[in-house]
Motif scaffolding. Structure first.
Motif, PDB file in Angstrom:
ATOM      1  N   ASN A   1      54.295  52.378 -19.740  1.00 50.05           N
ATOM      2  CA  ASN A   1      54.238  53.795 -19.984  1.00 50.05           C
ATOM      3  C   ASN A   1      55.014  54.257 -21.247  1.00 50.05           C
ATOM      4  O   ASN A   1      55.815  55.036 -21.432  1.00 50.05           O
ATOM      5  N   ILE A  16      53.103  64.248 -29.520  1.00 46.88           N
ATOM      6  CA  ILE A  16      52.885  62.890 -28.785  1.00 46.88           C
ATOM      7  C   ILE A  16      51.936  62.122 -28.722  1.00 46.88           C
ATOM      8  O   ILE A  16      50.929  62.925 -28.632  1.00 46.88           O
ATOM      9  N   SER A  17      51.758  60.791 -28.663  1.00 44.93           N
ATOM     10  CA  SER A  17      50.463  60.143 -28.392  1.00 44.93           C
ATOM     11  C   SER A  17      49.782  60.451 -27.350  1.00 44.93           C
ATOM     12  O   SER A  17      50.372  60.872 -26.255  1.00 44.93           O
ATOM     13  N   ASP A  18      48.480  60.576 -27.321  1.00 45.59           N
ATOM     14  CA  ASP A  18      47.648  60.842 -26.239  1.00 45.59           C
ATOM     15  C   ASP A  18      47.800  60.292 -25.061  1.00 45.59           C
ATOM     16  O   ASP A  18      47.988  60.687 -23.878  1.00 45.59           O
ATOM     17  N   GLY A  19      47.837  58.831 -25.248  1.00 45.26           N
ATOM     18  CA  GLY A  19      48.022  57.969 -23.772  1.00 45.26           C
ATOM     19  C   GLY A  19      48.962  57.033 -23.800  1.00 45.26           C
ATOM     20  O   GLY A  19      49.371  56.533 -24.933  1.00 45.26           O
ATOM     21  N   PRO A  20      49.595  56.627 -22.857  1.00 45.44           N
ATOM     22  CA  PRO A  20      50.604  55.499 -22.931  1.00 45.44           C
ATOM     23  C   PRO A  20      50.022  54.274 -23.195  1.00 45.44           C
ATOM     24  O   PRO A  20      48.890  53.969 -22.854  1.00 45.44           O
ATOM     25  N   ARG A  32      55.188  55.560 -25.113  1.00 41.40           N
ATOM     26  CA  ARG A  32      54.605  56.550 -26.024  1.00 41.40           C
ATOM     27  C   ARG A  32      55.208  56.637 -27.368  1.00 41.40           C
ATOM     28  O   ARG A  32      56.526  56.668 -27.299  1.00 41.40           O
ATOM     29  N   TRP A  66      53.672  64.043 -16.722  1.00 42.04           N
ATOM     30  CA  TRP A  66      53.425  62.994 -17.539  1.00 42.04           C
ATOM     31  C   TRP A  66      53.870  61.776 -17.141  1.00 42.04           C
ATOM     32  O   TRP A  66      53.770  60.700 -17.767  1.00 42.04           O
ATOM     33  N   THR A  67      55.335  61.815 -16.397  1.00 40.91           N
ATOM     34  CA  THR A  67      56.159  60.746 -16.526  1.00 40.91           C
ATOM     35  C   THR A  67      56.031  60.169 -15.067  1.00 40.91           C
ATOM     36  O   THR A  67      56.020  58.990 -15.022  1.00 40.91           O
TER      37      THR A  67
END
Length: 224
Positions: A45, A61-65, A47, A194-195
Motif C-alpha cells: 500500500n 498523489i500517485s493514482d494507485g498503490p 504511494r 484510501w487507507t
C-alpha cells in the motif's frame, strides 16, 4: 517528494539531496529495512506524493498503490515468543478498538498518547511519533466507523532482534520499551477511504507502558 506506506508518511526521498525537477525523473534507492524491519516481507500500500516546497497546498498523489518487497528477515526475528506483561499491551489494543466499536470515544481517545516522541538510534536513524490530534477533529474522523472486530494481535520485533539485548545495541524503541503489534481487524465503515476500507484490514500499532502502569498508543497506521 515523499513516500507513504498506508497512511504513514515515511519521509522525503533523497533527504538532503537537491532534486532537479527539470530532469523529469528521480532515482531513489530504497533504504534497508524500509518495509521489512518488523518481520513482514512486503508492503502493498505504498504511494508517492509530490508537492511544492513553498506551498504544500500544491501537491499530487500517485493514482494507485504499489508494492515494495524486501528479503524476508530470519525466522528468529519474525515472531516474539510470549513474554511476561504482553497481555497488558494486547488487552489495551483490543480495548481501544472495542471502545471505538462501542462508540465510547472518550475512553478510546484517553488511550492515545498526548506527547510527541522523537527517538534517535545509535546508528543515526530516527523515528518520530506525533501527539494525538485535538479531540473534536479526532472524533469527526471516528464517526465513519460503524463496527470493528479484532481478529488477531501479533507482536512484531525490529530486524535487529528486539529481544533482551536490543537496547544494548542502540535500538531506541527497545530501550524505552516501545512495542509494535500487527493487528488484523474486521471493519465496517459508513464510507470508504484510501487507507482502509470495509472488510479485513491490517494495521500496525505502537504502544508503550507509562510509569503509571497505563498502556498508551503512540501510533496506529496501515504501514510499519
Amino acid at each position: 517528494i515523499t513516500v507513504a506506506v498506508g497512511g504513514k508518511d515515511k519521509g522525503h526521498l533523497g533527504e538532503g539531496v537537491p532534486i532537479d525537477a527539470g530532469a523529469g525523473r528521480f532515482a531513489w534507492t530504497i533504504p534497508r529495512d524500509f518495509v521489512t524491519g518488523f518481520g513482514i516481507s512486503e508492503a502493498g500500500n505504498v504511494r508517492v506524493m509530490i508537492y511544492d516546497a513553498r506551498d504544500r497546498q500544491v501537491f499530487d498523489i500517485s493514482d494507485g498503490p504499489f508494492t515494495i518487497t524486501g528479503p524476508r528477515p530470519a525466522a528468529a526475528e519474525e515472531a516474539m515468543p510470549p513474554a511476561e506483561g504482553d497481555r497488558d499491551y494486547e488487552q489495551a489494543i483490543v480495548g481501544y478498538f472495542d471502545a471505538l466499536s462501542g462508540r465510547e470515544f472518550k475512553r478510546a481517545y484517553d488511550m492515545l498518547s498526548a506527547c510527541k516522541v522523537v527517538l534517535t538510534n545509535a546508528d543515526g536513524s530516527a523515528v518520530a511519533f506525533r501527539p494525538r490530534p485535538g479531540y473534536e477533529s479526532w472524533l469527526e474522523a471516528q464517526q465513519n466507523v460503524r463496527t470493528i472486530e479484532v481478529r488477531r494481535v501479533e507482536r512484531l520485533i525490529p530486524a535487529t532482534g528486539g529481544g533482551p539485548g536490543a537496547a544494548g545495541r542502540g535500538d531506541a524503541l527497545a530501550t524505552l520499551g516501545i512495542r509494535a503489534y500487527k493487528v488484523t481487524l474486521s471493519i465496517e465503515l459508513s464510507r470508504e477511504d484510501w487507507t482502509v476500507g470495509s472488510g479485513e484490514n491490517t494495521l500496525f500499532v505502537y504502544v508503550v507502558k507509562g510509569s503509571d502502569g497505563m498502556v498508551r498508543i503512540l501510533e496506529i497506521g496501515s504501514g510499519p
